[in-house]
Scaffold this motif. Structure first.
Motif: not given
Length: 76
Positions: A1-18
């Motif tokens: 579960m942590l393996e999926n959550t971390l990349p999703q979180l990173e993607q969300l942060i990148e989206d928010i920054i963009a």
């Protein structure tokens, strides 16, 4: 579960920054437009005041001419 959550979180942060960068650019554009509109508004207000002044001067000249015409008619 942590393996999926971390990349999703990173993607969300990148989206928010963009999105934040996009919004900053929009704010900068809107500030520039606001500045231009304020300048245009000031110019239009000055033109309106100038037009009112010219209208008053024209009215005074016409009133004076009318008075002269009336005084000439009274003499005749």
């Amino acid at each position: 579960m942590l393996e999926n959550t971390l990349p999703q979180l990173e993607q969300l942060i990148e989206d928010i920054i963009a999105k934040n960068n996009q919004l900053k650019n929009q704010v900068a554009e809107l500030e520039q437009q606001k500045s231009l509109l304020l300048d245009e508004n000031e110019t239009l207000q000055l033109e309106a005041l100038d037009g009112e002044e010219k209208q008053k001067q024209t009215n005074n000249v016409l009133t004076s001419l009318l008075g002269k015409l009336q005084s000439v008619e009274e003499v005749n």
